[in-house]
Design an enzyme around this catalytic site. Structure first.
Site, PDB file in Angstrom:
ATOM      1  N   GLU A  87      -0.175  11.391   9.464  1.00  0.00           N
ATOM      2  CA  GLU A  87       0.607  11.979   8.368  1.00  0.00           C
ATOM      3  C   GLU A  87      -0.136  11.662   7.085  1.00  0.00           C
ATOM      4  O   GLU A  87      -0.185  10.497   6.673  1.00  0.00           O
ATOM      5  CB  GLU A  87       2.005  11.351   8.323  1.00  0.00           C
ATOM      6  CG  GLU A  87       2.916  11.780   9.436  1.00  0.00           C
ATOM      7  CD  GLU A  87       3.262  13.235   9.369  1.00  0.00           C
ATOM      8  OE1 GLU A  87       3.253  13.813   8.260  1.00  0.00           O
ATOM      9  OE2 GLU A  87       3.508  13.813  10.429  1.00  0.00           O
ATOM     10  N   CYS A  96       3.824  11.887  -1.217  1.00  0.00           N
ATOM     11  CA  CYS A  96       2.888  12.822  -0.579  1.00  0.00           C
ATOM     12  C   CYS A  96       3.292  14.268  -0.838  1.00  0.00           C
ATOM     13  O   CYS A  96       2.462  15.162  -0.830  1.00  0.00           O
ATOM     14  CB  CYS A  96       2.812  12.544   0.916  1.00  0.00           C
ATOM     15  SG  CYS A  96       4.412  12.581   1.722  1.00  0.00           S
TER      16      CYS A  96
END
Ligand code: NAD
Length: 516
Positions: A261, A295
């Site tokens: 991720e 993010c």
């Protein structure tokens, strides 16, 4: 050397046993008060071996335990997360510099993560890893069941130092895996608190302490864990350059699950018919929330020329009013300092570099002096001609700057807007602001991202949905509601109850060969 939220001195936790770490090989300080040490200890690289061995020893007993017993441990952890919400919020705030309300938001979702992961409804993650049977012939039944991978190395980032590793640990444990956990070296204290909770939950339910093992350290320890012969998978959240190293060092282990991720260079598109108030508020909030250290933060805005002047004017005005200050201040603070001085300097350097290559700085980031002495930075907005999917140094280049810096480009058509939104090698999140159903439909089909939002910003996600990105953002193993998928593998079995095995053509079998 120990934060009040922690019950133990700085330590690793292996097989439920505390291994104190003295010295100052790794020191985390409060970004808002650099003279305040949150955690201090010298990592012990050999503990990576010990953690993997402990996780391996616990694997058999843990994976064979009835599911309800494993879930009881997770429910116990949930209750502890809820009980210690304030302690989590406090250490998250002190170790990352996130505003206290933002830190409390992260602390508040730790327990909820357990409930969402273990929920059994039609669309739940559990429904995706529940075995099933299929009749194959009159005497043969097909069966599918799920098995844990084994020992998982969980490597966490600093920006959600509790929630993101927890997002890997909960599904890993639910499916019967055991864990060697290395928190970010920027947030060892929060990592320790998370591991303390799991240690207590395992002990309270009589489960082996080696199910979750904590090893502190930086790149060297992480490398040791993620390349260790004794692990079966890596669950990583962090940046692309580090994810690349993990991938590279596991090339000869194709059977090992490496779930990545990673970062994003997320775009928001604003079309002429957009509700400009909604679009401007969401773009500002999502660009600068958590000091731009999420993010999913909006990094790039692509706005149609017909509304560009009004929209950009509003965004710049609103961003310039954001309150930057002490994360624990009584008065409302939107964002605290970034995690360290290097992060602040990276934002200022990127702003200078974009300006040098032709970018127009609409809102100039500065480094304000705020009591406490943290390395603060204010929001930056730079207008560029166009975005390019390259990692060069031009003003529109495709590099994730992990801080409060937003770039804006103006386009003259919807085609160009979509082309520009997709002008990235990452593919985590994208948003569109429009009232047109046709434009929405087109964007949902053409935006190249794992999380695609309509009339709301890119930042923030729901654990009820899958989460993950394409390209340099990850390897298509969505987390969130689908995280159980990458924590187990399906096995196909055929179970025969008949005795009519047929002798194939070209084969001979005499029954008397087996008669007694
Ligand atoms: P980072 O990549 O610098 O560090 C992440 C972890 O990797 C740390 O624990 C670090 O110690 C470890 N590490 C360092 N070198 C290593 C090596 N050689 N091998 C193995 N591990 C190593 O990331 P960060 O600065 O902590 O976090 C910010 C990054 O994480 C951003 O890129 C952000 O976009 C990304 N992120 C992604 C998601 C997501 O879900 N997609 C969520 C949060 C953050």
């Amino acid at each position: 050397t120990s934060h009040p939220s922690l019950r133990r001195p700085p330590c690793d936790l292996i097989a439920g046993v505390e291994h104190p770490l003295s010295g100052d090989g790794l020191v985390s300080i409060n970004p808002a008060r650099p003279d305040q040490v949150v955690w201090r200890g010298t990592p012990e690289i050999s503990h990576a071996d010990e953690a993997v061995a402990a996780a391996r020893a616990a694997l058999g007993p843990w994976s064979r335990m009835p599911e309800e017993k494993r879930f009881a441990v997770l429910h116990r952890a949930r209750d502890l997360f809820d009980e210690r919400k304030d302690e989590f919020a406090s250490i998250i705030c002190d170790e990352t510099g996130k505003a206290l309300w933002d830190s409390a938001g992260e602390a508040g979702i730790l327990g909820a993560k357990v409930n969402i992961t273990l929920e059994r409804s039609a669309n739940s993650g559990m429904s995706r890893v529940t075995g099933f049977e299929a009749g194959l012939t009159d005497t043969r039944v097909g069966k599918c069941w799920f098995r844990p991978h084994g020992v998982m190395a969980v490597i966490g980032p600093f920006n959600f130092p509790a929630h993101l590793p927890n997002g890997h640990i909960v599904p890993a444990l639910a499916m019967g895996n055991t864990v060697g956990f290395k928190p970010s070296d920027k947030t060892p204290g929060v990592g320790q608190l998370l591991a303390e909770v799991y240690r207590e939950a395992l002990a309270a339910e009589g489960a082996p302490g080696g199910v979750v093992n904590l090893v502190q350290g930086g790149a060297e320890t992480a490398q040791k864990l993620t390349t260790h012969d004794g692990i079966d998978g890596v669950l990583f959240t962090g940046s692309w350059p580090v994810g690349r190293k993990i991938l590279e060092s596991n090339l000869d282990r194709p059977g090992r699950i490496v779930a990545l991720e990673m970062g994003g260079n997320n775009a928001a598109v604003v079309l002429p018919d957009a509700d400009l108030r909604q679009a401007a508020i969401e773009c500002v909030r999502c660009a600068f929330i958590t000091t731009g250290q999420r993010c999913t933060c909006t990094r790039r805005v692509i706005v149609h020329e017909s509304v560009a002047e009004r929209f950009i004017g509003a965004v710049v005005k609103s961003a310039s009013t954001l309150v930057v200050g002490d994360p624990r201040a009584e008065h409302p603070v939107f964002m605290g300092p970034p995690v360290n001085e290097a992060s602040r300097d990276a934002v200022l350097a990127a702003q200078a570099s974009y300006a040098k290559s032709g970018g127009d700085v609409l809102l100039q980031a500065t480094a304000p002096e705020i009591p406490g002495g943290g390395a603060y930075v204010t929001p930056s907005i730079v207008q560029v001609d166009r975005f390019t999917p390259t990692d060069g140094s031009d003003a529109g280049c495709d590099v994730e700057v992990f801080g409060p810096l937003l770039r804006i480009a103006v386009v003259s058509s919807e085609d160009e807007a979509i082309e520009q939104a997709n002008a990235t090698r990452f593919g985590l999140a994208a948003s569109i602001f429009t009232k047109s159903e046709a434009s929405v439909e087109r964007f949902l089909a053409e935006a190249r991202a794992g999380c695609v939002n309509v009339n709301c910003g890119t930042a923030g996600a729901s654990s009820k949905l899958p989460f993950g990105g394409l390209g340099l953002s990850g390897n298509h193993r969505p987390a969130g509601a689908f995280s159980l998928d990458y924590c187990a593998y399906p096995v196909a079995g055929m179970i025969e109850s008949g005795d009519a095995a047929g002798v194939a053509k070209g084969m001979l079998f005499e029954d008397e060969w087996v008669e007694g």
